[in-house]
Design a protein around this motif. Structure first.
Motif, PDB file in Angstrom:
ATOM      1  N   CYS A 128      67.185  32.070  79.152  1.00  0.00           N
ATOM      2  CA  CYS A 128      68.338  32.570  79.041  1.00  0.00           C
ATOM      3  C   CYS A 128      68.868  32.932  80.428  1.00  0.00           C
ATOM      4  O   CYS A 128      68.080  33.036  81.323  1.00  0.00           O
ATOM      5  N   LEU A 169      70.842  35.087  81.293  1.00  0.00           N
ATOM      6  CA  LEU A 169      71.326  36.565  81.182  1.00  0.00           C
ATOM      7  C   LEU A 169      70.197  37.278  81.157  1.00  0.00           C
ATOM      8  O   LEU A 169      69.117  36.879  80.735  1.00  0.00           O
ATOM      9  N   CYS A 225      69.929  40.606  79.502  1.00  0.00           N
ATOM     10  CA  CYS A 225      70.731  41.864  79.079  1.00  0.00           C
ATOM     11  C   CYS A 225      69.596  43.203  78.841  1.00  0.00           C
ATOM     12  O   CYS A 225      68.199  42.750  78.428  1.00  0.00           O
ATOM     13  N   CYS A 237      67.855  43.624  75.792  1.00  0.00           N
ATOM     14  CA  CYS A 237      66.743  42.427  75.170  1.00  0.00           C
ATOM     15  C   CYS A 237      65.774  42.114  75.731  1.00  0.00           C
ATOM     16  O   CYS A 237      64.794  41.634  75.328  1.00  0.00           O
ATOM     17  N   MET A 238      65.942  42.300  77.340  1.00  0.00           N
ATOM     18  CA  MET A 238      64.826  41.620  78.134  1.00  0.00           C
ATOM     19  C   MET A 238      64.372  42.489  79.131  1.00  0.00           C
ATOM     20  O   MET A 238      64.853  43.470  79.576  1.00  0.00           O
ATOM     21  N   GLY A 290      66.790  33.349  72.925  1.00  0.00           N
ATOM     22  CA  GLY A 290      67.265  32.696  74.217  1.00  0.00           C
ATOM     23  C   GLY A 290      68.767  32.256  74.070  1.00  0.00           C
ATOM     24  O   GLY A 290      69.335  32.769  73.214  1.00  0.00           O
ATOM     25  N   ASN A 341      75.608  33.725  74.088  1.00  0.00           N
ATOM     26  CA  ASN A 341      76.255  34.745  74.908  1.00  0.00           C
ATOM     27  C   ASN A 341      77.643  34.283  75.536  1.00  0.00           C
ATOM     28  O   ASN A 341      78.351  34.981  76.321  1.00  0.00           O
ATOM     29  N   SER A 388      64.586  38.095  72.310  1.00  0.00           N
ATOM     30  CA  SER A 388      64.924  36.773  72.943  1.00  0.00           C
ATOM     31  C   SER A 388      64.168  35.506  72.381  1.00  0.00           C
ATOM     32  O   SER A 388      64.623  34.505  72.877  1.00  0.00           O
TER      33      SER A 388
HETATM   34 FE1  SF4 Z   1      71.459  38.606  76.463  1.00  0.00          FE
HETATM   35 FE2  SF4 Z   1      71.322  36.816  74.241  1.00  0.00          FE
HETATM   36 FE3  SF4 Z   1      69.992  36.470  76.651  1.00  0.00          FE
HETATM   37 FE4  SF4 Z   1      69.354  38.285  75.165  1.00  0.00          FE
HETATM   38  S1  SF4 Z   1      68.949  36.047  74.753  1.00  0.00           S
HETATM   39  S2  SF4 Z   1      69.538  38.429  77.275  1.00  0.00           S
HETATM   40  S3  SF4 Z   1      71.046  38.992  74.093  1.00  0.00           S
HETATM   41  S4  SF4 Z   1      72.042  36.628  76.432  1.00  0.00           S
END
Ligand code: SF4
Ligand code: SAM
Length: 327
Positions: A21, A23, A25, A28-29, A68, A97, A323
């Motif tokens: 991923c 990002l 978040c 989530c991570m 992801g 995302n 994720s």
């Molecule tokens: Fe954010 Fe989706 Fe990545 Fe999780 S999988 S960190 S929710 S963008």
């Protein structure tokens, strides 16, 4: 047909196509991201296509790509094109995302995607940077506007409601439904897995969220559409769009659950919250015939748990990150 021991028909497959991923978040991570799965452990597109072809005669009608971030996986558009050509598959949907969506939406649309869920937890660019650790709010907003400009793309916004983080924006999100033809979906925060840097105290029950939404206008219930998923959906008088509530924790929809999930490394999970998995990758790579594979999957589906364990017992219960499972 795919039916479990409690007579629930399973017709919806969520494919988590990557654990990568762009990002991070915070809900989530973990801070350093997740420990990456080795490349050769990730199911190849041809393996995923074979799996979907095996599942369609068993009753799967809809596939959602998640992760992801599905749009970071190379070749995703071609994969979608191949998926949408499979006879009997009624819908190929995407959860993203949104950060890469603006630049890809034309090709994704041409490839066959027409239902897109975009995750956006704040309307404030600076707060977005804090939540996701990346300064990309404007890119996501542009992608939402672009997606809406394709008249027949169904757009939903996924908003994970978090006390003290974005609950002050519930009304602003609800107002979007007046103006835009989209569905704003308020999702209860799930303090599960070992990824989240935030835990239980930010959880807000859907009922509390709904009270805030009522301040924006009277909620008019909409009839539940077949295959529309677990959201309870309303509109406002004169609104272009809708608001939905996904109360995964406070109002479990397990009794109607029609989902199965595949993780990027090829594990079949029958419940988001249960670590029971069937190693489908092992069988796909063992030379097993489709009929035998179908038989194993039918058996695994039977064992789908009746319900998840309830809020307090869920915390940090499953060993995978959100994720990796794909939400
Ligand atoms: Fe954010 Fe989706 Fe990545 Fe999780 S999988 S960190 S929710 S963008
Ligand atoms: N990266 C894509 C995205 O963010 O849309 C797809 C994968 S993400 C895991 C799928 C969905 O799960 C997103 O809508 C995200 O907001 C949601 N999600 C992630 N962690 C969550 C949590 N702890 N509780 C509730 N929803 C969560």
């Amino acid at each position: 047909m795919l039916v479990d021991n409690y007579h629930r028909p399973i017709n919806y497959l969520r494919l988590s196509v990557t654990d990568h991923c762009n990002l991070r978040c915070q809900y989530c991570m973990p801070p350093g991201g997740v420990q990456k799965i080795a490349h050769e452990e990730i199911l190849r597109y041809e393996e995923l296509l074979r799996l979907v072809r095996v599942l369609i005669p068993l009753g799967i009608k809809k596939v959602r790509l998640t992760g992801g971030e599905p749009l970071v996986r190379r070749g995703i558009t071609e994969f979608i094109r191949s998926l949408s050509r499979i006879d009997g598959l009624q819908a190929v949907c995407l959860t993203t995302n949104g950060t890469l969506l603006g630049e890809k939406i034309e090709e994704l649309y041409a490839a066959g995607i027409n239902k897109i869920n975009i995750s956006l937890d704040t309307l404030d660019a600076q707060k977005y940077h804090v939540i996701t650790t990346r300064p990309l709010w404007h890119k996501v907003w542009e992608a939402i506007e672009k997606a809406l400009s394709f008249g027949d793309v169904e757009v939903k916004l996924n908003v994970v409601v978090m006390k003290g983080i974005n609950d002050d924006e519930i009304e602003s999100f609800a107002r979007l439904a007046y103006k835009h033809p989209l569905q704003v979906r308020f999702i209860e925060f799930m303090p599960v897995g070992c990824g989240s840097r935030w835990s239980g105290e930010i959880y807000m029950p859907g009922a509390e969220c709904m009270e805030r939404v009522r301040k924006v206008g009277d909620l008019l219930p909409l009839r539940h559409k077949e295959g529309a998923g677990p959201a309870v959906v309303y509109t406002f008088a004169g609104a272009a769009g809708e608001v939905g509530f996904i109360n995964s924790i406070s109002q479990s929809f397990c009794a109607f659950c029609n989902r199965m999930r595949i993780t990027p490394d090829g594990q079949l999970r029958m419940c988001l919250f249960s670590d029971d998995e069937l190693d489908v990758k092992k069988y796909l790579r063992s030379g097993m015939q489709d009929a035998e594979l179908a038989g194993l999957i039918l058996k695994a589906v039977k064992q789908k748990p009746l319900e998840h364990a309830g809020y307090s017992r869920l915390i940090h219960q499953c060993h995978r990150q959100m994720s990796q499972i794909g939400g």
